[in-house]
Design a protein around this motif. Sequence first.
Motif, PDB file in Angstrom:
ATOM      1  N   ARG A 164       1.086  -1.343  -0.114  1.00 18.96           N
ATOM      2  CA  ARG A 164      -0.148   0.437   0.249  1.00 18.96           C
ATOM      3  C   ARG A 164       1.088   1.240   0.316  1.00 18.96           C
ATOM      4  NH1 ARG A 164      -1.927  -3.669   3.403  1.00 18.96           N
ATOM      5  NH2 ARG A 164      -0.932  -3.278   5.082  1.00 18.96           N
ATOM      6  N   ASP A 228      -7.236  -7.634   0.987  1.00 18.27           N
ATOM      7  CA  ASP A 228      -8.531  -7.981   2.168  1.00 18.27           C
ATOM      8  C   ASP A 228      -9.834  -9.546   1.558  1.00 18.27           C
ATOM      9  OD1 ASP A 228      -7.042  -6.329   4.032  1.00 18.27           O
ATOM     10  OD2 ASP A 228      -7.504  -4.775   2.863  1.00 18.27           O
ATOM     11  N   THR A 233     -11.994  -5.332   6.722  1.00 22.05           N
ATOM     12  CA  THR A 233     -10.923  -4.265   7.077  1.00 22.05           C
ATOM     13  C   THR A 233     -10.774  -2.894   6.614  1.00 22.05           C
ATOM     14  OG1 THR A 233     -10.162  -6.511   6.690  1.00 22.05           O
ATOM     15  CG2 THR A 233      -8.791  -4.703   7.168  1.00 22.05           C
ATOM     16  N   ARG A 240      -5.357   0.979   8.460  1.00 21.29           N
ATOM     17  CA  ARG A 240      -5.542   0.499   7.357  1.00 21.29           C
ATOM     18  C   ARG A 240      -6.962   2.411   5.965  1.00 21.29           C
ATOM     19  NH1 ARG A 240      -5.597  -4.338   4.607  1.00 21.29           N
ATOM     20  NH2 ARG A 240      -4.619  -4.842   6.364  1.00 21.29           N
TER      21      ARG A 240
END
Length: 356
Positions: A164, A228, A233, A240
């Motif tokens: 990410r 995910d 999430t 996140r």
Amino acid sequence: MTASAGIQVKREFESIGMPDDDYDIQPILPEKFRDYLFTLYPDLEEDDTRVSPTSLRIGENSLPAALESGETESLVAELRQKYEKVAAVERRIQSQVVDYLAMGGTISYDLDGATVSAADLTEDDYARLREDVRDALYQEVPGFESIQTIADLERLCALAARNRGTEPFRYQELVELFDVDRRTIADSYLPALAELYLLTGVTEYNNSRPRSVRLYLRDTGLVTALADGDAATVRNDFDREADLARVAAFDHTMRFAYGINATQGNDATPSVQYWRGRDGEVDFVFEIDGTPVPIGLAYQSREREESLEAVREFKKAYDAPVGFLLAGDTVRGSQPIEDLGESIIQLPYWLYLLLC
């Protein structure tokens, strides 16, 4: 309707001998936050609440004008005016940020305006997105003669989804992981994914021999799908959510840089990079006519001081006329659009997405 469709169109025209100057291709990218928001709330497109980025691209109150003059007063006033147009519905806009981050802009093409929350999406929706991307890779990548192992591109996307954009990958790590040379990674794999608007590799600003590269997927919904499998999430984990905010900010900064440069007559593909200083990291740097614009991200309050110091350090190192700090909801200032001094402007994260 997808970036890869442009490649298909070009192939079909080439097969019948049509000259390139007889047609034009305009790829339609995943929905921006602005598009998603206006789908939910069409009334925001009315004149009294419509926030247009045009005056930030060109004119006496634009970012290029501020870069040229070194003065930010007119730019700050313009940003405040845009904020005031939607100040009354700020909470409505803010409430949709996390849903957009979880959904991204590709899944929304299948929603027909019916889904207003990522909570309404199922694992099947995200599984379908994964399959669509896999199909696109296997249909389009054979056209890139330098790509031998298409599965490697899937794995690169999966790496980017799990990471990410938090830390760069050393090229040597990728070389060892994929058992290919650095040239294959840098000159084949990453350009192919960038041409499909799936993933962009980002190197450090003003580094002619970078040893590392950040991997940004261009759609946060794909990050959710690969990492995910559903939106739970993202909706329940603020860390996140903040990671996806960085990914979305990168994508929107790419669009912001392109929009401004195109208005200035520079139609080249924009380059958005990062920069590491002694005091922290500037998340995004792009150039307008050779002048760098540093942007720090403080989606969480604990990130503010480090991001601000990094922007200050960058401005001094490169004599950058203007810098920005994007503040999440947990970061408070004396006013929504704040002049922090030293020609650094703080503005809300959601407003930045709306203006890109």
